[in-house]
Design a protein around this motif. Sequence first.
Motif, PDB file in Angstrom:
ATOM      1  N   THR A   1       2.220  27.931  -6.657  1.00  0.00           N
ATOM      2  CA  THR A   1       1.852  26.854  -5.738  1.00  0.00           C
ATOM      3  C   THR A   1       2.550  25.550  -6.108  1.00  0.00           C
ATOM      4  O   THR A   1       3.053  24.825  -5.236  1.00  0.00           O
TER       5      THR A   1
ATOM      6  N   ALA B   1       6.075  25.788  -5.122  1.00  0.00           N
ATOM      7  CA  ALA B   1       6.215  25.748  -3.659  1.00  0.00           C
ATOM      8  C   ALA B   1       6.218  24.313  -3.151  1.00  0.00           C
ATOM      9  O   ALA B   1       6.915  23.985  -2.186  1.00  0.00           O
TER      10      ALA B   1
ATOM     11  N   SER C   1       9.737  23.013  -3.904  1.00  0.00           N
ATOM     12  CA  SER C   1      10.881  23.757  -3.385  1.00  0.00           C
ATOM     13  C   SER C   1      11.125  23.412  -1.933  1.00  0.00           C
ATOM     14  O   SER C   1      10.315  22.792  -1.257  1.00  0.00           O
TER      15      SER C   1
ATOM     16  N   SER D   1      11.790  28.865   0.479  1.00  0.00           N
ATOM     17  CA  SER D   1      11.026  29.668  -0.472  1.00  0.00           C
ATOM     18  C   SER D   1       9.563  29.246  -0.576  1.00  0.00           C
ATOM     19  O   SER D   1       8.740  30.019  -1.049  1.00  0.00           O
ATOM     20  N   GLY D   2       9.225  28.037  -0.134  1.00  0.00           N
ATOM     21  CA  GLY D   2       7.861  27.547  -0.282  1.00  0.00           C
ATOM     22  C   GLY D   2       6.801  28.438   0.331  1.00  0.00           C
ATOM     23  O   GLY D   2       5.842  28.834  -0.345  1.00  0.00           O
TER      24      GLY D   2
ATOM     25  N   LEU E   1       6.277  31.687  -1.612  1.00  0.00           N
ATOM     26  CA  LEU E   1       5.570  31.479  -2.875  1.00  0.00           C
ATOM     27  C   LEU E   1       4.079  31.245  -2.642  1.00  0.00           C
ATOM     28  O   LEU E   1       3.237  31.735  -3.402  1.00  0.00           O
ATOM     29  N   LEU E   2       3.746  30.487  -1.592  1.00  0.00           N
ATOM     30  CA  LEU E   2       2.335  30.258  -1.271  1.00  0.00           C
ATOM     31  C   LEU E   2       1.642  31.564  -0.912  1.00  0.00           C
ATOM     32  O   LEU E   2       0.494  31.802  -1.309  1.00  0.00           O
TER      33      LEU E   2
ATOM     34  N   ALA F   1       1.008  28.403   4.427  1.00  0.00           N
ATOM     35  CA  ALA F   1       2.184  29.258   4.608  1.00  0.00           C
ATOM     36  C   ALA F   1       2.381  29.603   6.076  1.00  0.00           C
ATOM     37  O   ALA F   1       3.510  29.573   6.592  1.00  0.00           O
TER      38      ALA F   1
ATOM     39  N   SER G   1       5.657  35.060   5.587  1.00  0.00           N
ATOM     40  CA  SER G   1       4.440  34.857   4.797  1.00  0.00           C
ATOM     41  C   SER G   1       3.595  36.110   4.617  1.00  0.00           C
ATOM     42  O   SER G   1       3.041  36.336   3.528  1.00  0.00           O
TER      43      SER G   1
END
Length: 303
Positions: free
Chosen positions: A156, A159, A162, A166-167, A170-171, A224, A233
């Motif tokens: 988190t 994210a 970033s 990619s955020g 990652l979330l 996300a 997501s």
Amino acid sequence: MIEVRSVSVLVLLLAVSAACCLGFGFVLQQNAAQKAPLGDFLSPRLLLDLMRVPRWLGGMGLMVVGMALGATALGQGQVSLVEPLLATNLLFALALSRRQTGQPLGRQGWSGLLLLGGGVSAFIVAGEPRGGTAVSDPLRHWLIIGGMVGLALLLTAYAKRSRLSSGPVLLALAAGLLYGVQDALTRVSGERFSDGGLALLLTGWQPYAVLVLGVTGLVLVQSAFETAPLRMSLPPLTAAQPLAGIICGVGFLGDRLRTDAGALAWEAAGLAAAVVGIMLLGLHPAMPQGAAPRERVPDLQTL
């Protein structure tokens, strides 16, 4: 043997029904979340804004039903059995998305369907998940839970720093880890309720941790959904949750899997096939693309 088989069928029906509700609910939630104010990113305000959207409320209703069915399945069967079945929610999400977009399954869709279904089946058949004695050492509990939650926090934090590419992924991974731990603690909470009723349940920390993990995971998932298409997501969310749940189940809940060389090879191959199937289905053209993320959201470092 008849009793064991009937319980397995009941767990199967409950888990697949839960996956159906979750898959439909995720699609409806993302349809609404992609239009939420960008200033609500990773904020509880996001949930307050989404509560005014009927489509999101419908998706949440389905998600709550799915979680209730999943909790019932966890009370009847092992986490290592239920979690892979819950991962099939992506099949139902794709079915609803296909209805919305009119896209055919095609080679990618059929390949993903076969890999996900076959991988889950191979893992369950090879591993033969069964119950055992839960680990009483609290240190192992905290090491495994702390490791999962700590990794989710790191994902988190990264994210937020970033770029959008990619955020959201990652979330979703972080939310999947939290949901996997939540499922394991839901199983523990159910056992405490069965042993001592509501009084014993409320004197433990587990039900409160389930609530905190659920709300935190929900904020991560909706953030996300808000900032990226469902195809970015939902696959990492769907892949991370069963893996985290299986680690918790085997790590401290006493779930037992076959450990001979042949069984381990099939279990690993099944999980790998399921993850590849999840990615293929998640990237299918039928999945809602949402708004173009690079146009909607600036670098998350500025938030």
